[in-house]
Design a protein around this motif. Sequence first.
Motif, PDB file in Angstrom:
ATOM      1  N   THR A 265       0.640  13.096  20.754  1.00 16.02           N
ATOM      2  CA  THR A 265       0.858  14.296  19.941  1.00 16.02           C
ATOM      3  C   THR A 265      -0.354  15.223  19.903  1.00 16.02           C
ATOM      4  O   THR A 265      -0.232  16.385  19.486  1.00 16.02           O
ATOM      5  N   VAL A 266      -1.513  14.733  20.317  1.00 10.37           N
ATOM      6  CA  VAL A 266      -2.720  15.559  20.265  1.00 10.37           C
ATOM      7  C   VAL A 266      -2.579  16.743  21.225  1.00 10.37           C
ATOM      8  O   VAL A 266      -2.208  16.573  22.380  1.00 10.37           O
ATOM      9  N   GLY A 267      -2.889  17.914  20.733  1.00  9.97           N
ATOM     10  CA  GLY A 267      -2.821  19.103  21.573  1.00  9.97           C
ATOM     11  C   GLY A 267      -1.506  19.849  21.493  1.00  9.97           C
ATOM     12  O   GLY A 267      -1.375  20.931  22.069  1.00  9.97           O
ATOM     13  N   ALA A 268      -0.526  19.300  20.770  1.00  9.71           N
ATOM     14  CA  ALA A 268       0.772  19.970  20.683  1.00  9.71           C
ATOM     15  C   ALA A 268       0.644  21.333  20.003  1.00  9.71           C
ATOM     16  O   ALA A 268       1.213  22.332  20.452  1.00  9.71           O
ATOM     17  N   GLY A 269      -0.122  21.383  18.909  1.00  9.39           N
ATOM     18  CA  GLY A 269      -0.316  22.645  18.212  1.00  9.39           C
ATOM     19  C   GLY A 269      -1.088  23.656  19.044  1.00  9.39           C
ATOM     20  O   GLY A 269      -0.837  24.866  18.963  1.00  9.39           O
ATOM     21  N   ASP A 270      -2.016  23.168  19.855  1.00  9.13           N
ATOM     22  CA  ASP A 270      -2.765  24.054  20.738  1.00  9.13           C
ATOM     23  C   ASP A 270      -1.846  24.619  21.818  1.00  9.13           C
ATOM     24  O   ASP A 270      -1.934  25.800  22.170  1.00  9.13           O
ATOM     25  N   GLY A 271      -0.965  23.771  22.339  1.00 12.68           N
ATOM     26  CA  GLY A 271       0.013  24.253  23.305  1.00 12.68           C
ATOM     27  C   GLY A 271       0.923  25.302  22.695  1.00 12.68           C
ATOM     28  O   GLY A 271       1.286  26.298  23.334  1.00 12.68           O
ATOM     29  N   PHE A 272       1.296  25.083  21.444  1.00 16.03           N
ATOM     30  CA  PHE A 272       2.113  26.051  20.725  1.00 16.03           C
ATOM     31  C   PHE A 272       1.387  27.393  20.648  1.00 16.03           C
ATOM     32  O   PHE A 272       1.976  28.447  20.902  1.00 16.03           O
ATOM     33  N   ALA A 273       0.100  27.362  20.303  1.00 16.14           N
ATOM     34  CA  ALA A 273      -0.681  28.599  20.217  1.00 16.14           C
ATOM     35  C   ALA A 273      -0.760  29.300  21.563  1.00 16.14           C
ATOM     36  O   ALA A 273      -0.645  30.532  21.645  1.00 16.14           O
TER      37      ALA A 273
END
Length: 330
Positions: A265-273
Motif C-alpha cells: 500500500t505504500v506509495g498509493a497516495g503518491d500515485g494518486f497525486a
Amino acid sequence: MTASSSAPEILSFGEAMAMFVATSSGDLAEVEHFSRDIAGADTNVAIGLSRLGFRVGWLSRVGNDSAGQYLRARLVAEGLDCRFLSTDSEHPTGLLFKERAAGGADPRVEYMRRNSAASQLSPEDAGEVDFSALRHLHATGIPPAVSASCRELSQQLIQRAREHGASVSFDPNLRPTLWSSESEMRTTLNAMAAHANWVLPGLSEGQLLTGRDNAHDIAGFYLDQGAEAVVIKLGPEGSYYRGTLTGHDESFTVAGVPVSEVIDTVGAGDGFAVGFVSAMLDGLDPRQALKRANLIGAEQVQVLGDMEGLPHRERLQQLETTRFETGLSM
C-alpha cells in the motif's frame, strides 16, 4: 537564472532517503538480507510526473556519503532536474528500513533521519529557483514536520509559486510523530493548504486536520480557506471531489479501480497525486483527473515498492484506454 525551455516546469521538494527493504517477511530484527531502493513521498510524485514527460525539478539536500551519491544517481536516471539538489558535508543522508508485509498489510518502517542533510533545508536553498518558469509546485506536509527551517522553506516556496502564477498542489501526508504537538501540526498544515490551489488529503487525514466528519464538510473547510479544489482519497472506494475548477461549485465521487491483489500500500497516495496533478496539467476536467488518480493509485498497490507502479506515458495511455474506453472501471 532566466526562464528557458530547459528550466523545470514542475518543482517538488523534501527528503529522499535510501531505503532498505527486507527480502523476506518477518521482524526486521531477524531479517538478514535487504535490497536497496529510494524512498520519499515527495520524490515519488516527482518521479511519477517525470515518467509522464514533464520537466521536474527536485530541491533537497543529501549527505556527502555513498547513500547520497546513490540517491543523486537514481534521481537523475529517473529524469529529474537536480540542479537544486545540494550536498551537505556535515550531515548524513537519511535512511529507512522497511519490512516485507504479507497480505497487503501496511509494512512497518523504521526511519533514521534525525539531523539528516535534508532536515537542514532552509529558504536559502531556493535562492536559485526561477519561479517565473514554473507551471506547478507540489508540496506535502512532510518537510514542514522535519524541522523549523524546512517549514520556512515550504511556506516560502508556496508563496513564491503563487505570486508567479504557478498552481500549487498540497498533500498533507501526515507524519504525527515528527510534530511536537497535534495542534501545531493542524495549524501549520491547514495554513499551507489555504494557500494551495488543490488540496489532496486522505479521509482520515482530513478528519484529523479539520475536525469535520465527512468528505463534503472537509472539502468545504478548505474551500472556505481559499482552495479551488479539494480531492479526498477514499482508498479502494475511490475519491471525492468538491471545487470550482469548472467555474461553479460542484461535487462528486468517482469509484475506485478494482484490483486483483493488493501487494504493497505504500506509495498509493503518491500515485494518486501523480494522476491528479498530471491530468490537471494536461488540461483534463476534474472527473477525468479523479479517474486517472484512482487508476495510478490502483496500479501502485499491485507492486512491491514505493514507486514501481508509477507508469510512463505510453503505459498510462494503454491503461486509460483499457479501463475507461471499455468501461471496465465504472
